[in-house]
Design a protein around this motif. Sequence first.
Motif, PDB file in Angstrom:
ATOM      1  N   ASN A   1     104.388  44.029  43.415  1.00  0.00           N
ATOM      2  CA  ASN A   1     104.817  44.125  44.813  1.00  0.00           C
ATOM      3  C   ASN A   1     103.965  45.070  45.656  1.00  0.00           C
ATOM      4  O   ASN A   1     104.433  45.646  46.636  1.00  0.00           O
ATOM      5  CB  ASN A   1     106.297  44.535  44.892  1.00  0.00           C
ATOM      6  CG  ASN A   1     107.187  43.522  44.210  1.00  0.00           C
ATOM      7  OD1 ASN A   1     107.770  43.795  43.163  1.00  0.00           O
ATOM      8  ND2 ASN A   1     107.277  42.335  44.762  1.00  0.00           N
ATOM      9  N   GLU A   2     102.703  45.187  45.273  1.00  0.00           N
ATOM     10  CA  GLU A   2     101.800  46.076  45.998  1.00  0.00           C
ATOM     11  C   GLU A   2     100.899  45.260  46.928  1.00  0.00           C
ATOM     12  O   GLU A   2     100.594  44.100  46.667  1.00  0.00           O
ATOM     13  CB  GLU A   2     100.939  46.856  44.991  1.00  0.00           C
ATOM     14  CG  GLU A   2     100.257  48.064  45.583  1.00  0.00           C
ATOM     15  CD  GLU A   2      99.521  48.893  44.540  1.00  0.00           C
ATOM     16  OE1 GLU A   2      99.431  50.104  44.716  1.00  0.00           O
ATOM     17  OE2 GLU A   2      99.031  48.326  43.543  1.00  0.00           O
TER      18      GLU A   2
ATOM     19  N   THR B   1      99.913  36.563  46.228  1.00  0.00           N
ATOM     20  CA  THR B   1      99.957  36.151  44.829  1.00  0.00           C
ATOM     21  C   THR B   1     101.416  36.060  44.406  1.00  0.00           C
ATOM     22  O   THR B   1     102.276  36.764  44.940  1.00  0.00           O
ATOM     23  CB  THR B   1      99.269  37.176  43.898  1.00  0.00           C
ATOM     24  OG1 THR B   1     100.112  38.320  43.752  1.00  0.00           O
ATOM     25  CG2 THR B   1      97.928  37.633  44.460  1.00  0.00           C
ATOM     26  N   ASN B   2     101.676  35.173  43.458  1.00  0.00           N
ATOM     27  CA  ASN B   2     102.971  35.246  42.776  1.00  0.00           C
ATOM     28  C   ASN B   2     102.722  35.918  41.424  1.00  0.00           C
ATOM     29  O   ASN B   2     101.791  36.724  41.314  1.00  0.00           O
ATOM     30  CB  ASN B   2     103.628  33.853  42.664  1.00  0.00           C
ATOM     31  CG  ASN B   2     102.811  32.871  41.855  1.00  0.00           C
ATOM     32  OD1 ASN B   2     101.893  33.250  41.119  1.00  0.00           O
ATOM     33  ND2 ASN B   2     103.129  31.607  41.976  1.00  0.00           N
ATOM     34  N   ASP B   3     103.470  35.598  40.399  1.00  0.00           N
ATOM     35  CA  ASP B   3     103.295  36.302  39.125  1.00  0.00           C
ATOM     36  C   ASP B   3     102.124  35.785  38.292  1.00  0.00           C
ATOM     37  O   ASP B   3     101.704  36.452  37.349  1.00  0.00           O
ATOM     38  CB  ASP B   3     104.593  36.274  38.308  1.00  0.00           C
ATOM     39  CG  ASP B   3     105.143  34.871  38.152  1.00  0.00           C
ATOM     40  OD1 ASP B   3     104.768  33.980  38.932  1.00  0.00           O
ATOM     41  OD2 ASP B   3     105.953  34.659  37.234  1.00  0.00           O
TER      42      ASP B   3
ATOM     43  N   VAL C   1      95.389  41.598  50.066  1.00  0.00           N
ATOM     44  CA  VAL C   1      96.039  40.853  48.987  1.00  0.00           C
ATOM     45  C   VAL C   1      97.463  41.388  48.816  1.00  0.00           C
ATOM     46  O   VAL C   1      97.664  42.588  48.609  1.00  0.00           O
ATOM     47  CB  VAL C   1      95.260  40.988  47.668  1.00  0.00           C
ATOM     48  CG1 VAL C   1      95.872  40.085  46.601  1.00  0.00           C
ATOM     49  CG2 VAL C   1      93.789  40.632  47.873  1.00  0.00           C
ATOM     50  N   ILE C   2      98.431  40.511  48.950  1.00  0.00           N
ATOM     51  CA  ILE C   2      99.841  40.895  48.862  1.00  0.00           C
ATOM     52  C   ILE C   2     100.435  40.303  47.587  1.00  0.00           C
ATOM     53  O   ILE C   2     100.484  39.083  47.421  1.00  0.00           O
ATOM     54  CB  ILE C   2     100.623  40.404  50.099  1.00  0.00           C
ATOM     55  CG1 ILE C   2     100.000  40.986  51.374  1.00  0.00           C
ATOM     56  CG2 ILE C   2     102.092  40.784  49.985  1.00  0.00           C
ATOM     57  CD1 ILE C   2     100.559  40.398  52.660  1.00  0.00           C
ATOM     58  N   ASN C   3     100.859  41.179  46.699  1.00  0.00           N
ATOM     59  CA  ASN C   3     101.486  40.737  45.460  1.00  0.00           C
ATOM     60  C   ASN C   3     102.986  40.554  45.691  1.00  0.00           C
ATOM     61  O   ASN C   3     103.716  41.531  45.848  1.00  0.00           O
ATOM     62  CB  ASN C   3     101.225  41.770  44.357  1.00  0.00           C
ATOM     63  CG  ASN C   3     101.723  41.314  43.004  1.00  0.00           C
ATOM     64  OD1 ASN C   3     102.240  40.217  42.869  1.00  0.00           O
ATOM     65  ND2 ASN C   3     101.544  42.169  42.013  1.00  0.00           N
ATOM     66  N   ASP C   4     103.429  39.310  45.711  1.00  0.00           N
ATOM     67  CA  ASP C   4     104.844  39.015  45.969  1.00  0.00           C
ATOM     68  C   ASP C   4     105.696  39.107  44.700  1.00  0.00           C
ATOM     69  O   ASP C   4     106.914  38.932  44.762  1.00  0.00           O
ATOM     70  CB  ASP C   4     104.986  37.604  46.558  1.00  0.00           C
ATOM     71  CG  ASP C   4     104.417  37.511  47.968  1.00  0.00           C
ATOM     72  OD1 ASP C   4     104.425  38.532  48.681  1.00  0.00           O
ATOM     73  OD2 ASP C   4     103.959  36.419  48.356  1.00  0.00           O
ATOM     74  N   ALA C   5     105.050  39.383  43.567  1.00  0.00           N
ATOM     75  CA  ALA C   5     105.777  39.435  42.295  1.00  0.00           C
ATOM     76  C   ALA C   5     105.720  40.842  41.714  1.00  0.00           C
ATOM     77  O   ALA C   5     104.973  41.693  42.188  1.00  0.00           O
ATOM     78  CB  ALA C   5     105.181  38.435  41.321  1.00  0.00           C
ATOM     79  N   ALA C   6     106.489  41.069  40.659  1.00  0.00           N
ATOM     80  CA  ALA C   6     106.539  42.385  40.020  1.00  0.00           C
ATOM     81  C   ALA C   6     105.471  42.516  38.924  1.00  0.00           C
ATOM     82  O   ALA C   6     105.482  43.464  38.153  1.00  0.00           O
ATOM     83  CB  ALA C   6     107.922  42.612  39.428  1.00  0.00           C
TER      84      ALA C   6
END
Length: 123
Positions: free
Chosen positions: A92-93, A35-37, A55-60
């Motif tokens: 970022n989790e 995911t992005n934001d 699921v990888i969160n690439d955003a904050a």
Amino acid sequence: MKKLCVILLLCSLFSILIVACGEQSSGDSTNTVHTNDIIFLQDQITIKKGESITVINDAATLHVIANGTWKDGIQETLKEPGAPAGLTLQGNETKVIGPFNTSGVFHLYCTIHPNMNLTVTVQ
Ligand SMILES: [Cu+2]
């Protein structure tokens, strides 16, 4: 002695290669969605019954993933039989959703971000 060392080196490289290939074909490691934001970077994924999705969160940004869907900017909560429990994804989790133990099509969405949908097809 030098020859023996080269043979040992080749053998160890070969076994590393075998281990690496084995891990890649063992299923779950390839079921990854980023995911992005504001959105899932892909809107659908196909997995096998019993597998999960990482699921990888690439955003904050915080995401709250649940069973449901966005339609024309309006969110609709779903209770699809066999859908796994939702999850909260901090910035970022990385978290695992699943396993998906029922075949069919499941709709996941983020309750915060309009049109952040992921359709999961379980074969
Ligand atoms: Cu979100």
